[in-house]
Design a protein around this motif. Structure first.
Motif, mmCIF file in Angstrom:
data_model
loop_
_atom_site.group_PDB
_atom_site.id
_atom_site.type_symbol
_atom_site.label_atom_id
_atom_site.label_comp_id
_atom_site.label_asym_id
_atom_site.label_seq_id
_atom_site.Cartn_x
_atom_site.Cartn_y
_atom_site.Cartn_z
ATOM 1 N N SER A 73 43.705 25.769 28.139
ATOM 2 C CA SER A 73 42.442 25.852 28.114
ATOM 3 C C SER A 73 42.257 24.350 27.109
ATOM 4 O O SER A 73 41.887 23.173 26.318
ATOM 5 C CB SER A 73 41.843 26.451 26.737
ATOM 6 O OG SER A 73 40.404 26.832 26.713
ATOM 7 N N ALA A 96 42.333 28.324 31.678
ATOM 8 C CA ALA A 96 40.318 29.095 31.241
ATOM 9 C C ALA A 96 39.932 27.669 31.393
ATOM 10 O O ALA A 96 41.039 25.751 31.200
ATOM 11 C CB ALA A 96 40.896 29.215 30.255
ATOM 12 N N HIS A 97 38.527 27.285 31.595
ATOM 13 C CA HIS A 97 37.554 25.780 30.967
ATOM 14 C C HIS A 97 36.631 26.741 29.715
ATOM 15 O O HIS A 97 36.119 27.598 29.556
ATOM 16 C CB HIS A 97 36.829 25.306 32.569
ATOM 17 C CG HIS A 97 37.832 25.165 33.192
ATOM 18 N ND1 HIS A 97 38.817 26.235 33.572
ATOM 19 C CD2 HIS A 97 38.246 23.865 33.558
ATOM 20 C CE1 HIS A 97 39.263 25.087 35.146
ATOM 21 N NE2 HIS A 97 39.215 24.320 34.706
ATOM 22 N N LEU A 116 37.274 31.751 31.169
ATOM 23 C CA LEU A 116 38.267 31.871 29.710
ATOM 24 C C LEU A 116 38.893 33.926 30.404
ATOM 25 O O LEU A 116 37.944 34.336 30.915
ATOM 26 C CB LEU A 116 37.835 32.759 28.647
ATOM 27 C CG LEU A 116 37.190 31.590 27.393
ATOM 28 C CD1 LEU A 116 36.634 32.506 26.202
ATOM 29 C CD2 LEU A 116 38.385 29.932 27.732
ATOM 30 N N VAL A 125 48.346 29.956 24.534
ATOM 31 C CA VAL A 125 47.237 29.545 24.602
ATOM 32 C C VAL A 125 47.233 28.207 23.970
ATOM 33 O O VAL A 125 47.989 28.056 23.034
ATOM 34 C CB VAL A 125 46.082 29.701 23.824
ATOM 35 C CG1 VAL A 125 44.166 28.845 24.666
ATOM 36 C CG2 VAL A 125 45.542 31.695 24.905
ATOM 37 N N LEU A 127 45.533 25.092 23.598
ATOM 38 C CA LEU A 127 44.013 23.784 23.620
ATOM 39 C C LEU A 127 44.131 22.550 24.554
ATOM 40 O O LEU A 127 44.702 21.508 22.750
ATOM 41 C CB LEU A 127 42.790 24.369 22.217
ATOM 42 C CG LEU A 127 41.843 23.859 21.922
ATOM 43 C CD1 LEU A 127 40.730 24.350 23.196
ATOM 44 C CD2 LEU A 127 41.068 23.976 21.051
ATOM 45 N N LEU A 145 38.682 30.345 21.385
ATOM 46 C CA LEU A 145 39.337 31.322 22.203
ATOM 47 C C LEU A 145 39.730 32.366 21.099
ATOM 48 O O LEU A 145 40.125 33.222 21.437
ATOM 49 C CB LEU A 145 40.719 29.878 22.110
ATOM 50 C CG LEU A 145 40.381 29.516 23.667
ATOM 51 C CD1 LEU A 145 41.009 28.221 22.929
ATOM 52 C CD2 LEU A 145 40.515 29.733 25.084
#
Ligand code: PRP
Ligand code: URA
Length: 206
Positions: A73, A96-97, A116, A125, A127, A145
């Motif tokens: 992400s 994800a963005h 997401l 996940v 980041l 998130l």
């Protein structure tokens, strides 16, 4: 959760090149990409595996695969610079963005985009952002998130300020931080010193 500072000779060399003001966009991208791979390898070192059986040309033996889906992400924009160095390491990753930009006057984070996956609750996940300055952007991204279900979260950043680490740990004590450097601190404009300047501008050439 501890803060992990990557102790790797290659990481130090890439970071030095990125700090150098003479390093132009093309080289900056290349070094960030390589450093991202090293940082991810460290951050993913203890990813939970499951045991599987594999048939070699000679016999059957036990092997491993990653238990859960991996989601990257990146925080737009500069976080995108870490993605291409990491993607080849786990080819079926989801990206994800989250779009967050610091307000230039207040240095406070302003969210402008999020896309997401619906599977965050079952995923590992990561980041991504090259810079952890005041920590505002990473704190807000991790909040988003978690609100979307993430519960196995790690923060990967290239350069951190002590202020950003303190803010992130206070807001998200359960999220481990992986970084390649903890710098001296922030200047009056909330830029990391010595830092590497504006990561997004240097990566995108703006
Ligand atoms: C930079 C950087 C982080 C943030 C760090 O992004 O990439 O997202 O600042 O600062 P903080 O810890 O004080 O929040 P910026 O807001 O400049 O946006 P950009 O990536 O679009 O250039
Ligand atoms: N964002 C950057 O790109 N660099 C800094 O030093 C601080 C925030």
């Amino acid at each position: 959760m501890p803060v992990h500072v990557l102790d790797h000779s290659l990481a130090k060399v890439h970071l030095t090149a990125m700090r150098d003001e003479r390093t132009a966009t093309e080289k900056f991208r290349w070094h960030l990409s390589r450093l991202a791979g090293l940082l991810f390898a460290e951050a993913a070192k203890d990813l939970e595996l499951e045991t599987i059986e594999v048939k070699t040309p000679l016999t059957t033996t036990q092997g491993h695969r990653i238990r859960r889906k991996v989601v990257l992400s990146p925080i737009l924009r500069a976080g995108l610079g870490l993605v291409d160095g990491i993607l080849p390491l786990v080819p079926d990753m989801i990206v994800a963005h989250i779009g967050i930009c610091r307000n230039e006057e207040t240095a406070l984070p302003e969210s402008y985009y999020a896309k997401l996956p619906s599977t965050l609750a079952e995923a590992e996940v990561f980041l991504l952002d090259p810079m952890l300055a005041t920590g505002g952007s990473a704190v807000e991204a991790a909040r988003q998130l978690k609100a979307a279900g993430a519960n196995r979260l790690r923060l990967v950043c290239v350069v951190s300020a002590p202020e950003g680490i303190a803010a992130f740990k206070a807001a998200h004590p359960d999220v481990p931080v992986f970084t390649s450097a903890i710098d001296a601190g922030l200047n009056e404009r909330c830029y990391i010193v010595p830092g590497l300047g504006d990561a997004g501008d240097r990566y995108f050439g703006t």
